[in-house]
Write a protein that holds these residues in place. Structure first.
Motif, PDB file in Angstrom:
ATOM      1  N   PRO A   1     -79.116  93.394  56.990  1.00 41.50           N
ATOM      2  CA  PRO A   1     -78.123  93.739  55.964  1.00 41.50           C
ATOM      3  C   PRO A   1     -77.923  92.632  54.927  1.00 41.50           C
ATOM      4  N   THR A   2     -78.027  91.394  55.364  1.00 42.22           N
ATOM      5  CA  THR A   2     -77.882  90.288  54.415  1.00 42.22           C
ATOM      6  C   THR A   2     -78.995  90.315  53.383  1.00 42.22           C
ATOM      7  N   LEU A   3     -80.231  90.529  53.831  1.00 39.12           N
ATOM      8  CA  LEU A   3     -81.353  90.615  52.892  1.00 39.12           C
ATOM      9  C   LEU A   3     -81.241  91.833  51.988  1.00 39.12           C
ATOM     10  N   LEU A   4     -80.810  92.967  52.543  1.00 47.60           N
ATOM     11  CA  LEU A   4     -80.626  94.159  51.716  1.00 47.60           C
ATOM     12  C   LEU A   4     -79.604  93.905  50.627  1.00 47.60           C
ATOM     13  N   TRP A   5     -78.473  93.291  50.996  1.00 43.74           N
ATOM     14  CA  TRP A   5     -77.453  92.974  50.000  1.00 43.74           C
ATOM     15  C   TRP A   5     -78.003  92.001  48.964  1.00 43.74           C
ATOM     16  N   PHE A   6     -78.731  90.990  49.364  1.00 40.68           N
ATOM     17  CA  PHE A   6     -79.277  90.006  48.440  1.00 40.68           C
ATOM     18  C   PHE A   6     -80.233  90.657  47.446  1.00 40.68           C
ATOM     19  N   PHE A   7     -81.161  91.482  47.936  1.00 45.76           N
ATOM     20  CA  PHE A   7     -82.116  92.123  47.034  1.00 45.76           C
ATOM     21  C   PHE A   7     -81.439  93.167  46.153  1.00 45.76           C
TER      22      PHE A   7
END
Length: 102
Positions: A75-81
């Motif tokens: 989820p952190t990577l999804l939010w970042f991208f």
């Protein structure tokens, strides 16, 4: 102990690979080499944190470790991208700066 692979990976990916990959001038100037080294350093840091934080569990709990990393990191990577694509830029828009010499 069971931590020997984590220590080996952390040392190899965190120091030896970046050192020898970036010691040459062509290695430092190649975007592919630098990007690959960055990913390998991140994996080495993950192994380092794994070694420092996770307790000694039997081998059958390995899937819990992987699922925890994916559950927190995904989820952190999804939010970042998503923020990279749809969010505003992080660089503030300013007027051109002109020095005032009095």
């Amino acid at each position: 102990s069971g931590w020997a692979p984590a220590v080996f990976i952390s040392l190899t990916l965190g120091f030896f690979v970046p050192f020898f990959a970036l010691i040459t001038r062509p290695g430092k100037r190649s975007r592919v080499v630098v990007a690959t080294v960055c990913v390998l350093v991140l994996l080495g840091r993950l192994a380092d944190k794994w070694w420092l934080v996770l307790p000694e569990f039997p081998a059958e709990s390995f899937w819990l470790d992987i699922s925890a990393v994916l559950a927190l990191g995904g989820p952190t990577l999804l939010w970042f991208f998503w923020w990279l694509r749809h969010g505003s830029t992080m660089i503030a828009r300013t007027q051109s700066w002109e020095p005032d010499h009095g």
